[in-house]
Design a protein around this motif. Structure first.
Motif, PDB file in Angstrom:
ATOM      1  N   UNK A 171      61.775   2.098  35.147  1.00  0.00           N
ATOM      2  CA  UNK A 171      62.042   0.993  33.312  1.00  0.00           C
ATOM      3  C   UNK A 171      61.173   0.407  32.410  1.00  0.00           C
ATOM      4  N   UNK A 172      59.823  -0.189  32.825  1.00  0.00           N
ATOM      5  CA  UNK A 172      58.903   0.183  32.652  1.00  0.00           C
ATOM      6  C   UNK A 172      58.412   1.184  31.576  1.00  0.00           C
ATOM      7  N   UNK A 173      57.972   2.256  32.433  1.00  0.00           N
ATOM      8  CA  UNK A 173      57.754   3.675  31.402  1.00  0.00           C
ATOM      9  C   UNK A 173      57.978   3.997  29.642  1.00  0.00           C
ATOM     10  N   UNK A 174      57.121   3.879  29.133  1.00  0.00           N
ATOM     11  CA  UNK A 174      57.497   4.143  27.871  1.00  0.00           C
ATOM     12  C   UNK A 174      58.542   6.006  27.895  1.00  0.00           C
ATOM     13  N   UNK A 175      59.865   6.100  26.585  1.00  0.00           N
ATOM     14  CA  UNK A 175      60.313   6.344  26.838  1.00  0.00           C
ATOM     15  C   UNK A 175      59.547   8.570  26.144  1.00  0.00           C
ATOM     16  N   UNK A 176      58.460   8.319  25.572  1.00  0.00           N
ATOM     17  CA  UNK A 176      57.577   9.608  25.792  1.00  0.00           C
ATOM     18  C   UNK A 176      57.431  10.029  26.873  1.00  0.00           C
ATOM     19  N   UNK A 177      57.424   9.794  28.266  1.00  0.00           N
ATOM     20  CA  UNK A 177      57.668  10.696  29.421  1.00  0.00           C
ATOM     21  C   UNK A 177      58.845  10.680  29.353  1.00  0.00           C
ATOM     22  N   UNK A 178      59.908  10.657  29.521  1.00  0.00           N
ATOM     23  CA  UNK A 178      61.413  10.807  29.957  1.00  0.00           C
ATOM     24  C   UNK A 178      61.351  12.276  29.521  1.00  0.00           C
ATOM     25  N   UNK A 179      61.636  13.567  30.499  1.00  0.00           N
ATOM     26  CA  UNK A 179      61.808  15.121  30.658  1.00  0.00           C
ATOM     27  C   UNK A 179      59.938  15.592  30.743  1.00  0.00           C
ATOM     28  N   UNK A 180      59.024  14.367  30.810  1.00  0.00           N
ATOM     29  CA  UNK A 180      58.032  15.297  31.082  1.00  0.00           C
ATOM     30  C   UNK A 180      57.092  15.885  31.995  1.00  0.00           C
ATOM     31  N   UNK A 230      65.382  12.895  38.007  1.00  0.00           N
ATOM     32  CA  UNK A 230      65.840  14.424  37.521  1.00  0.00           C
ATOM     33  C   UNK A 230      65.184  14.254  36.061  1.00  0.00           C
ATOM     34  N   UNK A 231      65.842  13.053  35.246  1.00  0.00           N
ATOM     35  CA  UNK A 231      65.914  12.601  34.448  1.00  0.00           C
ATOM     36  C   UNK A 231      64.698  12.671  33.963  1.00  0.00           C
ATOM     37  N   UNK A 232      63.778  12.393  34.386  1.00  0.00           N
ATOM     38  CA  UNK A 232      61.996  12.031  33.931  1.00  0.00           C
ATOM     39  C   UNK A 232      61.180  12.621  34.024  1.00  0.00           C
ATOM     40  N   UNK A 233      61.553  14.168  35.140  1.00  0.00           N
ATOM     41  CA  UNK A 233      60.401  15.362  35.222  1.00  0.00           C
ATOM     42  C   UNK A 233      60.824  16.264  34.129  1.00  0.00           C
ATOM     43  N   UNK A 234      59.540  17.347  33.980  1.00  0.00           N
ATOM     44  CA  UNK A 234      59.599  17.783  33.083  1.00  0.00           C
ATOM     45  C   UNK A 234      60.478  19.288  34.157  1.00  0.00           C
ATOM     46  N   UNK A 236      60.715  22.568  36.557  1.00  0.00           N
ATOM     47  CA  UNK A 236      59.706  22.818  37.016  1.00  0.00           C
ATOM     48  C   UNK A 236      58.691  21.283  37.726  1.00  0.00           C
ATOM     49  N   UNK A 237      59.298  20.314  37.121  1.00  0.00           N
ATOM     50  CA  UNK A 237      58.498  18.600  38.499  1.00  0.00           C
ATOM     51  C   UNK A 237      58.774  18.369  38.716  1.00  0.00           C
ATOM     52  N   UNK A 238      57.853  17.928  40.103  1.00  0.00           N
ATOM     53  CA  UNK A 238      57.991  17.898  41.485  1.00  0.00           C
ATOM     54  C   UNK A 238      58.337  15.541  41.850  1.00  0.00           C
ATOM     55  N   UNK A 239      58.482  15.604  42.314  1.00  0.00           N
ATOM     56  CA  UNK A 239      58.435  14.256  43.159  1.00  0.00           C
ATOM     57  C   UNK A 239      58.276  14.300  44.280  1.00  0.00           C
ATOM     58  N   UNK A 240      57.267  13.198  44.543  1.00  0.00           N
ATOM     59  CA  UNK A 240      56.875  13.683  45.787  1.00  0.00           C
ATOM     60  C   UNK A 240      56.575  12.314  46.822  1.00  0.00           C
ATOM     61  N   UNK A 241      57.101  11.816  48.186  1.00  0.00           N
ATOM     62  CA  UNK A 241      57.442  10.799  48.813  1.00  0.00           C
ATOM     63  C   UNK A 241      57.269  10.468  49.751  1.00  0.00           C
ATOM     64  N   UNK A 242      56.728  10.245  50.669  1.00  0.00           N
ATOM     65  CA  UNK A 242      55.964   9.904  52.056  1.00  0.00           C
ATOM     66  C   UNK A 242      57.504   9.172  52.737  1.00  0.00           C
ATOM     67  N   UNK A 243      57.553   9.662  53.551  1.00  0.00           N
ATOM     68  CA  UNK A 243      58.670   8.818  54.335  1.00  0.00           C
ATOM     69  C   UNK A 243      58.053   9.488  56.007  1.00  0.00           C
TER      70      UNK A 243
END
Length: 280
Positions: A171-180, A230-234, A236-243
């Motif tokens: 929510x607080x991230x600026x819009x210019x990061x969306x998809x990048x 998916x909306x925020x990743x570029x 080929x971008x990667x999400x990494x989460x510990x579990x």
């Protein structure tokens, strides 16, 4: 046993006549596994600041995290500022940074990195520092819902020119990061709610509940991150989460349901498990 307030010098493991062994004995009785190492750190901290060694030892014995008393935590060779009410970065989470560093190789010359649920900002700091050491500039941002965490993250990340935002997940991230975003680090809370009571008191009583409690199965916050990633990743971008190892299969299914190519990464060295989702 009481000790005098130490002077400014530490020599041969002694501060004002206080032996490391004497302090370590008190810590060991309280259940501190690395009592000698902790004793040296507390003695050094008291000497450097002119503080009260007695008070530091008493607080540690009562369950206050060592890192909160020192004012810093070691993470991937860096000193990360932390304090009361802030999640202390775990050593196993270094594995998440190592995985991210390997994946950042395909992210172009200037990766866009976001540290979500950032706490002190340790993950973003460690990854960006490693990339900069390779000669690669980094566009780094971080966010957390806890005001205390944001304050410490700003302190840790300001030297890198990173922006730190307060708010709920994306929510607080600026819009210019969306998809990048090339690398999205999200150390989401993943302890099931009914397991919180059994955690060590230094975590349970001194770290924010929002940084620990992952809901009924530990994956509530993870689900919310996966739903919007998916909306925020570029591409080929990667999400990494510990579990936890037990959560990993369910977590990969959640990532796949939201259109991400999912895999599990494990490290015996760090006793760590990570789930990685990649935007096609």
């Amino acid at each position: 046993m009481r000790w005098p307030t130490p002077g400014p010098l530490v020599q041969d493991g002694r501060v004002s006549g206080v032996e490391v062994a004497e302090v370590a004995a008190q810590l060991r009785v309280a259940g501190c596994v690395f009592a000698e190492e902790e004793a040296r750190l507390l003695i050094d901290a008291a000497a450097e600041t002119g503080g009260d060694l007695n008070g530091l030892v008493e607080e540690r014995v009562s369950g206050t995290p060592l890192e909160h008393l020192l004012g810093w935590a070691e993470f991937r060779g860096l000193r990360v500022a932390v304090g009361p009410g802030v999640f202390v970065p775990r050593q196993r989470t270094v594995f998440l940074v190592e995985e991210a560093l390997a994946l950042a190789g395909g992210a172009g010359p200037a990766p866009v990195v976001v540290d979500l649920c950032c706490g002190s900002g340790a993950l973003g700091l460690a990854l960006a520092t490693a990339l900069i050491a390779e000669g690669r500039p980094v566009e780094l941002a971080a966010a957390d819902i806890e005001p205390a965490a944001v304050a410490y993250a700003q302190r840790n990340l300001d030297p890198l020119g990173a922006a730190v935002f307060q708010g709920d997940l994306f929510a607080p991230l600026p819009g210019h990061l969306r998809g990048r975003i090339d690398i999205l680090l999200a150390n989401t809370p993943y302890v099931p709610s009914d397991h919180i009571a059994g955690m060590p008191p230094e975590a349970r009583d001194h770290e924010p509940r929002s940084a620990l409690d992952g809901g009924a199965d530990g994956l509530d916050v993870f689900r919310r991150v996966a739903a919007d990633a998916s909306e925020w990743l570029a591409p080929g971008g990667h999400l990494l989460v510990e579990s936890s190892p037990d959560q990993a299969i369910v977590a990969t299914a959640i990532l796949a349901a939201h259109g991400l190519a999912a895999r599990v990464a494990e490290s015996e060295e760090h006793y760590a498990t990570a789930v990685v989702g990649t935007r096609p």
